[in-house]
Design a protein around this motif. Structure first.
Motif, PDB file in Angstrom:
ATOM      1  N   HIS A  24      -4.654  -6.154 -10.443  1.00  0.00           N
ATOM      2  CA  HIS A  24      -4.632  -6.863 -11.732  1.00  0.00           C
ATOM      3  C   HIS A  24      -4.927  -8.348 -11.540  1.00  0.00           C
ATOM      4  N   VAL A  25      -4.476  -8.921 -10.426  1.00  0.00           N
ATOM      5  CA  VAL A  25      -4.741 -10.340 -10.173  1.00  0.00           C
ATOM      6  C   VAL A  25      -6.208 -10.558  -9.830  1.00  0.00           C
ATOM      7  N   MET A  26      -6.796  -9.662  -9.047  1.00  0.00           N
ATOM      8  CA  MET A  26      -8.194  -9.815  -8.662  1.00  0.00           C
ATOM      9  C   MET A  26      -9.127  -9.592  -9.850  1.00  0.00           C
ATOM     10  N   TYR A  27      -8.681  -8.823 -10.851  1.00  0.00           N
ATOM     11  CA  TYR A  27      -9.458  -8.626 -12.074  1.00  0.00           C
ATOM     12  C   TYR A  27      -8.596  -9.041 -13.261  1.00  0.00           C
ATOM     13  N   PRO A  28      -8.405 -10.355 -13.409  1.00  0.00           N
ATOM     14  CA  PRO A  28      -7.459 -10.832 -14.437  1.00  0.00           C
ATOM     15  C   PRO A  28      -7.978 -10.610 -15.844  1.00  0.00           C
ATOM     16  N   ARG A  29      -7.087 -10.247 -16.707  1.00  0.00           N
ATOM     17  CA  ARG A  29      -7.353 -10.125 -18.129  1.00  0.00           C
ATOM     18  C   ARG A  29      -6.010 -10.249 -18.851  1.00  0.00           C
TER      19      ARG A  29
ATOM     20  N   VAL B 198      -1.038 -16.230  -6.343  1.00  0.00           N
ATOM     21  CA  VAL B 198      -1.360 -16.980  -5.119  1.00  0.00           C
ATOM     22  C   VAL B 198      -2.312 -16.168  -4.239  1.00  0.00           C
ATOM     23  N   LEU B 199      -2.534 -14.896  -4.575  1.00  0.00           N
ATOM     24  CA  LEU B 199      -3.389 -14.029  -3.768  1.00  0.00           C
ATOM     25  C   LEU B 199      -4.783 -14.612  -3.536  1.00  0.00           C
ATOM     26  N   PRO B 200      -5.508 -15.102  -4.552  1.00  0.00           N
ATOM     27  CA  PRO B 200      -6.826 -15.688  -4.274  1.00  0.00           C
ATOM     28  C   PRO B 200      -6.773 -16.858  -3.294  1.00  0.00           C
ATOM     29  N   LEU B 201      -5.753 -17.687  -3.379  1.00  0.00           N
ATOM     30  CA  LEU B 201      -5.636 -18.819  -2.458  1.00  0.00           C
ATOM     31  C   LEU B 201      -5.292 -18.343  -1.052  1.00  0.00           C
ATOM     32  N   THR B 202      -4.548 -17.249  -0.935  1.00  0.00           N
ATOM     33  CA  THR B 202      -4.285 -16.683   0.389  1.00  0.00           C
ATOM     34  C   THR B 202      -5.577 -16.165   1.010  1.00  0.00           C
ATOM     35  N   VAL B 203      -6.420 -15.542   0.195  1.00  0.00           N
ATOM     36  CA  VAL B 203      -7.740 -15.101   0.678  1.00  0.00           C
ATOM     37  C   VAL B 203      -8.582 -16.309   1.084  1.00  0.00           C
ATOM     38  N   ALA B 204      -8.507 -17.388   0.307  1.00  0.00           N
ATOM     39  CA  ALA B 204      -9.245 -18.604   0.641  1.00  0.00           C
ATOM     40  C   ALA B 204      -8.777 -19.182   1.978  1.00  0.00           C
ATOM     41  N   MET B 205      -7.474 -19.132   2.224  1.00  0.00           N
ATOM     42  CA  MET B 205      -6.947 -19.635   3.494  1.00  0.00           C
ATOM     43  C   MET B 205      -7.454 -18.794   4.665  1.00  0.00           C
ATOM     44  N   LEU B 206      -7.521 -17.489   4.479  1.00  0.00           N
ATOM     45  CA  LEU B 206      -8.035 -16.622   5.535  1.00  0.00           C
ATOM     46  C   LEU B 206      -9.500 -16.920   5.823  1.00  0.00           C
ATOM     47  N   VAL B 207     -10.299 -17.121   4.771  1.00  0.00           N
ATOM     48  CA  VAL B 207     -11.714 -17.446   4.959  1.00  0.00           C
ATOM     49  C   VAL B 207     -11.869 -18.799   5.648  1.00  0.00           C
ATOM     50  N   CYS B 208     -11.044 -19.770   5.270  1.00  0.00           N
ATOM     51  CA  CYS B 208     -11.119 -21.095   5.897  1.00  0.00           C
ATOM     52  C   CYS B 208     -10.773 -21.030   7.380  1.00  0.00           C
ATOM     53  N   ARG B 209      -9.792 -20.219   7.732  1.00  0.00           N
ATOM     54  CA  ARG B 209      -9.459 -20.073   9.152  1.00  0.00           C
ATOM     55  C   ARG B 209     -10.623 -19.485   9.927  1.00  0.00           C
ATOM     56  N   LEU B 210     -11.308 -18.510   9.333  1.00  0.00           N
ATOM     57  CA  LEU B 210     -12.461 -17.912  10.011  1.00  0.00           C
ATOM     58  C   LEU B 210     -13.613 -18.905  10.118  1.00  0.00           C
ATOM     59  N   VAL B 211     -13.809 -19.718   9.078  1.00  0.00           N
ATOM     60  CA  VAL B 211     -14.879 -20.722   9.118  1.00  0.00           C
ATOM     61  C   VAL B 211     -14.582 -21.784  10.172  1.00  0.00           C
TER      62      VAL B 211
ATOM     63  N   ALA C  78     -13.334 -22.174  -5.789  1.00  0.00           N
ATOM     64  CA  ALA C  78     -13.484 -20.933  -6.554  1.00  0.00           C
ATOM     65  C   ALA C  78     -12.159 -20.181  -6.653  1.00  0.00           C
ATOM     66  N   MET C  79     -11.426 -20.104  -5.547  1.00  0.00           N
ATOM     67  CA  MET C  79     -10.157 -19.375  -5.563  1.00  0.00           C
ATOM     68  C   MET C  79      -9.084 -20.132  -6.345  1.00  0.00           C
ATOM     69  N   PHE C  80      -9.160 -21.455  -6.351  1.00  0.00           N
ATOM     70  CA  PHE C  80      -8.244 -22.244  -7.178  1.00  0.00           C
ATOM     71  C   PHE C  80      -8.453 -21.935  -8.663  1.00  0.00           C
TER      72      PHE C  80
ATOM     73  N   ILE D  82      -1.423 -26.466  -3.690  1.00  0.00           N
ATOM     74  CA  ILE D  82      -1.613 -25.440  -2.660  1.00  0.00           C
ATOM     75  C   ILE D  82      -3.060 -25.450  -2.159  1.00  0.00           C
ATOM     76  N   SER D  83      -4.017 -25.610  -3.070  1.00  0.00           N
ATOM     77  CA  SER D  83      -5.429 -25.650  -2.677  1.00  0.00           C
ATOM     78  C   SER D  83      -5.716 -26.855  -1.793  1.00  0.00           C
ATOM     79  N   TRP D  84      -5.088 -27.985  -2.105  1.00  0.00           N
ATOM     80  CA  TRP D  84      -5.292 -29.187  -1.294  1.00  0.00           C
ATOM     81  C   TRP D  84      -4.751 -28.999   0.121  1.00  0.00           C
ATOM     82  N   MET D  85      -3.616 -28.344   0.247  1.00  0.00           N
ATOM     83  CA  MET D  85      -3.069 -28.060   1.572  1.00  0.00           C
ATOM     84  C   MET D  85      -4.009 -27.162   2.368  1.00  0.00           C
ATOM     85  N   ILE D  86      -4.635 -26.203   1.696  1.00  0.00           N
ATOM     86  CA  ILE D  86      -5.557 -25.289   2.388  1.00  0.00           C
ATOM     87  C   ILE D  86      -6.824 -26.025   2.798  1.00  0.00           C
ATOM     88  N   LEU D  87      -7.355 -26.859   1.900  1.00  0.00           N
ATOM     89  CA  LEU D  87      -8.618 -27.557   2.173  1.00  0.00           C
ATOM     90  C   LEU D  87      -8.463 -28.583   3.277  1.00  0.00           C
ATOM     91  N   THR D  88      -7.345 -29.270   3.319  1.00  0.00           N
ATOM     92  CA  THR D  88      -7.131 -30.311   4.332  1.00  0.00           C
ATOM     93  C   THR D  88      -6.553 -29.776   5.633  1.00  0.00           C
TER      94      THR D  88
END
Length: 217
Positions: free
Chosen positions: A56-61, A139-152, A171-173, A207-213
């Protein structure tokens, strides 16, 4: 009383109120109790419920799916996962990442409490734990963003890496903010929705700022 001994009760009169027999007809499913089911079935049922909320979070409505059957298992898992990924160094070093782990818990849980209180003061109809459930699951999209950032960051830290992380986190924010507002929109007064959305925006922005920095040590 005299004369009562001669009164006889007919056998045709039904006896009502017997405690061993439920009143009315019930199906076998109504008598089913979760106390009698195996532990494996209980765990699988809870995991399926958490998985459905992730979908439901990944397909919000606009839906009350997260509000109807709230739980805190998903937010707890996401909070721990995000805190572990934000942990900067090894446990044996001086910079063991402990403050980051504590900061994530404080920001997520304390921030969710503040947003809930703000919503209640503005006349919202959502309960305390329902708000925690929605804000935590989003917070799930931001957790996915953190995982992608770690891989990058494994490929190196440079201008290209920062641009990719900026796009992903941005985008995840937006996804987290839109998902949470979609679930919480109907529980707020129409003329005060902006006052409720603004704290949610700040909540996910921090939370997004903590992930980006984040930079591994």
């Amino acid at each position: 009383f005299p004369g009562l001994a001669d009164v006889s009760i007919s056998q045709d009169i039904p006896v009502e109120g017997e405690i061993t027999v439920p009143v009315g007809s019930q199906s076998p499913d109504d008598d089913y109790s979760t106390l009698d089911e195996p532990v494996k079935d209980t765990i699988m049922r809870d995991l399926k419920a958490v998985g459905k909320k992730f979908v439901h979070v990944m397909y919000p409505r606009k839906s009350s799916a997260l509000l109807r059957d709230w739980d805190l298992w998903g937010p707890l898992v996401l909070c721990v996962s995000l805190a572990l990924m934000l942990q900067g160094g090894s446990a044996d070093s001086k910079d063991d990442g402990g403050p980051q782990f504590a900061e994530v818990f404080v920001i997520i849980w304390f921030g969710a409490v503040v947003i809930t209180l703000n919503s209640k003061l503005l006349g919202g109809t959502i309960s305390f734990f329902q708000s925690l459930c929605v804000l935590g699951y989003c917070v799930l999209p931001l957790t996915v963003a953190m995982l992608v950032c770690r891989l990058v960051l494994l490929a190196g830290a440079g201008t290209g890496s920062f641009v990719i992380r900026l796009i992903v986190v941005g985008a995840m924010f937006a996804w987290s903010t839109l998902a949470s507002t979609a679930f919480l929109a109907d529980s707020q007064p129409p003329n005060r929705k902006a006052l409720v959305v603004y704290p949610i925006f700040l909540f996910y922005f921090v939370i997004s700022w903590m992930i980006l920095t984040f930079t591994p040590q």
